[in-house]
Design an enzyme around this catalytic site. Structure first.
Site, PDB file in Angstrom:
ATOM      1  N   LYS A 260       6.888   9.299  -3.216  1.00 18.51           N
ATOM      2  CA  LYS A 260       7.369   8.005  -3.686  1.00 18.51           C
ATOM      3  C   LYS A 260       6.283   7.281  -4.486  1.00 18.51           C
ATOM      4  O   LYS A 260       6.577   6.453  -5.322  1.00 18.51           O
ATOM      5  CB  LYS A 260       7.922   7.157  -2.551  1.00 18.51           C
ATOM      6  CG  LYS A 260       6.956   6.661  -1.537  1.00 18.51           C
ATOM      7  CD  LYS A 260       7.708   5.785  -0.539  1.00 18.51           C
ATOM      8  CE  LYS A 260       6.810   5.394   0.607  1.00 18.51           C
ATOM      9  NZ  LYS A 260       7.541   5.096   1.827  1.00 18.51           N
ATOM     10  N   ARG A 261       5.040   7.654  -4.239  1.00 14.36           N
ATOM     11  CA  ARG A 261       3.960   7.065  -5.040  1.00 14.36           C
ATOM     12  C   ARG A 261       3.995   7.536  -6.505  1.00 14.36           C
ATOM     13  O   ARG A 261       3.627   6.818  -7.395  1.00 14.36           O
ATOM     14  CB  ARG A 261       2.595   7.379  -4.431  1.00 14.36           C
ATOM     15  CG  ARG A 261       1.985   6.213  -3.681  1.00 14.36           C
ATOM     16  CD  ARG A 261       1.066   6.710  -2.631  1.00 14.36           C
ATOM     17  NE  ARG A 261       1.855   7.514  -1.701  1.00 14.36           N
ATOM     18  CZ  ARG A 261       1.404   8.544  -1.006  1.00 14.36           C
ATOM     19  NH1 ARG A 261       0.182   8.930  -1.145  1.00 14.36           N
ATOM     20  NH2 ARG A 261       2.167   9.202  -0.169  1.00 14.36           N
TER      21      ARG A 261
END
Ligand code: GLU
Length: 502
Positions: A260-261
């Site tokens: 998700k980063r």
């Protein structure tokens, strides 16, 4: 007779659904539909520590948006429920007892401190046949003592008794045969008395068996668990399902998993829908809200790790269902490529419901305090301009000059086209245009060309300078399409004003 195909998607409700999970479910869906089988939706919520409220609904909403349908499960009902593992405690207890009674599992009482001490004393400590005799369990202590401890209310876990030296074969439909020796496995915890819940492995295989799952299609990260699962099926005397472990979804660059980063880093969503982290102000963007079409997301994801082998890029769901083939899935990770997704989105935007684009543009026009003129006008602009966008959000940026005179002028365009002669060209052109009666683009164009030729001006120099005055930059569609839309009065007003101010 072959058993009917049953597959499942079994997420843990620990947060929003990652796009990799979407692909896993999509492949299960394609496989089920192709074989006239069923797709189940099971919630694996045995880890209460990681439970996130709203995650289950989010997952259901996501698949609804994407057009991926389940046949059975949480939210759909069916004959194999309940489909939430937290509601199946008694079922798991019964099967844990089956393993205990047959000696294939045992009670273990080691505290966290005792386990830490064992790990500290022996490098690479593994709880298995070679060490379990030195630990506190029903094998080393005897069943009577174990029962006494349980009756005293001591917490315990149930461990799977793995016999060393057995060959375990996982026949994977994508990876082929994966062979390991059982000696490398540890006696996995199957059940914890503290929360009266099984662990993932136990619940997962009991449910797959009871729900008559024939094919387990899941992410590569679960491949290391599959030998253990095969041994568990063996311990119960059950036939194991067929396995297929899908390649990883990789970040755009390097060999890391898409996280998700990465979404933040590369500036694109990694979740289907917007997600509001409960109890915080943190949100993660979603494809839906960013203007991606479900057809584009699905088509793009289908081809991340699989291809039909015929160079076909654009496929309807039905085409994917008929072409899908696990044997044509890649073993290698697939790099996420947002440009490719945008390309798919561009394609599907051209065929999408035009009213959606009209509404988006109307909202943007209102937000910018500009005048939409009429629905018909906005619709014509959309028809002219949609081939230039990848996302509906780009409409305003591409089309603003149809609704408002430029207030700023693009520096690069000025540098290139607003040369010292430009004001002269544009005002002479305005005089010429003003004298024309018929302002339709078709009539105007040849006349203007003739006029430029008679003046011996350069077409590019005149027309681009004129364009800059109307658009604010050297971009946009055919110039006479613009004058057609803006009309005589507005076109001349913009051009004369720019001559004065630039
Ligand atoms: N609950 C697991 C997950 O979150 C399921 C893994 C499997 O499909 O066996 O992905």
């Amino acid at each position: 007779m072959e058993k009917p195909v049953v597959v499942r998607f079994a997420p843990s409700p620990t947060g929003p659904l990652h796009i990799g999970g979407v692909r896993t479910c999509l492949y299960n869906y394609l496989f089920a539909r192709q074989h006239g089988g069923k797709l189940l939706f099971r919630i694996e919520d045995t880890d209460s520590q990681r439970f996130v409220p709203g995650a289950e609904q989010y997952i259901l909403d996501s698949f609804k948006w994407l057009g991926i349908e389940f046949d059975e499960g949480v939210g759909f009902g069916g004959d194999h429920g309940p489909y939430r593992q937290s509601e199946r405690r008694d079922i798991y207890k019964k099967y844990v007892k089956v393993l205990l009674d047959s000696g294939k599992a045992y009670y273990a009482f080691d505290t966290k401190e005792e386990l830490d001490a064992a790990r500290a004393a022996t490098p690479n400590f593994q709880y298995d046949a070679s060490t379990r005799g030195n630990m506190r369990n029903s094998i080393s202590l005897g069943m009577e003592e174990a029962q006494r401890l349980i009756d005293n209310g001591e917490n315990y876990v149930v461990r799977f008794r793995i016999e060393p030296g057995e060959e375990v074969l996982v026949n994977d439909l994508i990876r082929g045969e994966v062979r390991i020796n059982s000696s490398i496995l540890d006696d996995k915890v199957l059940y914890k008395s503290a929360d009266e819940l099984p662990t993932y492995h136990m619940a997962n295989i009991v449910d797959d068996h009871l729900m008559e799952v024939t094919h387990v299609i899941r992410g590569e990260e679960w491949l290391p668990s599959s030998p253990l699962h095969v041994l568990l099926y063996r311990a119960f005397g059950w036939e194991a399902p067929q396995f297929a472990h899908l390649p990883l979804l990789l970040a755009p660059e390097g060999n890391g998993k898409l996280s998700k980063r990465d979404g933040d880093k590369y500036g694109f969503p990694v979740f289907p829908l917007l997600w509001n982290v409960p109890g915080t102000d943190t949100t993660y963007s979603g494809y839906r809200e960013c203007g991606y079409l479900p057809e584009a997301v699905v088509n793009f994801l289908a081809l991340l790790g699989w291809n039909p082998g015929n160079d076909q890029d654009f496929m309807t769901m039905d085409e994917m269902i008929s072409l899908f083939d696990l044997a044509k899935c890649s073993k290698n990770g697939a790099h996420f490529d947002i440009k490719r997704l945008l390309w798919f989105n561009h394609h599907y935007l051209q065929e999408c419901d035009e009213q959606m684009l009209v509404d988006t543009l109307k909202t943007q026009i209102a937000e910018h305090g500009a005048d939409a003129k009429s629905d018909e006008y906005v619709k014509t602009v959309v028809q002219m301009m949609k081939e230039r966008i990848n996302l509906p959000q780009e409409l305003w940026e591409q089309c603003n000059f149809f609704f408002a005179a430029p207030t700023e002028f693009d520096e690069k365009s000025l540098k290139k086209w607003w040369k010292p002669e430009a004001p002269k060209y544009v005002s002479e052109l305005c005089d010429f245009l003003e004298a024309q009666d018929d302002w339709t683009g078709e009539t105007l164009e040849p006349k203007v060309m003739e006029w430029i030729a008679s003046k011996e001006y350069k077409t590019g120099a005149v027309m681009n300078a004129f364009r800059v005055t109307l658009v604010g930059a050297a971009r946009g569609p055919q110039i006479f399409a613009i004058t057609d839309m803006l009309g005589r009065e507005e076109s001349l007003r913009r051009a004369r004003k720019a001559v004065e101010t630039l």
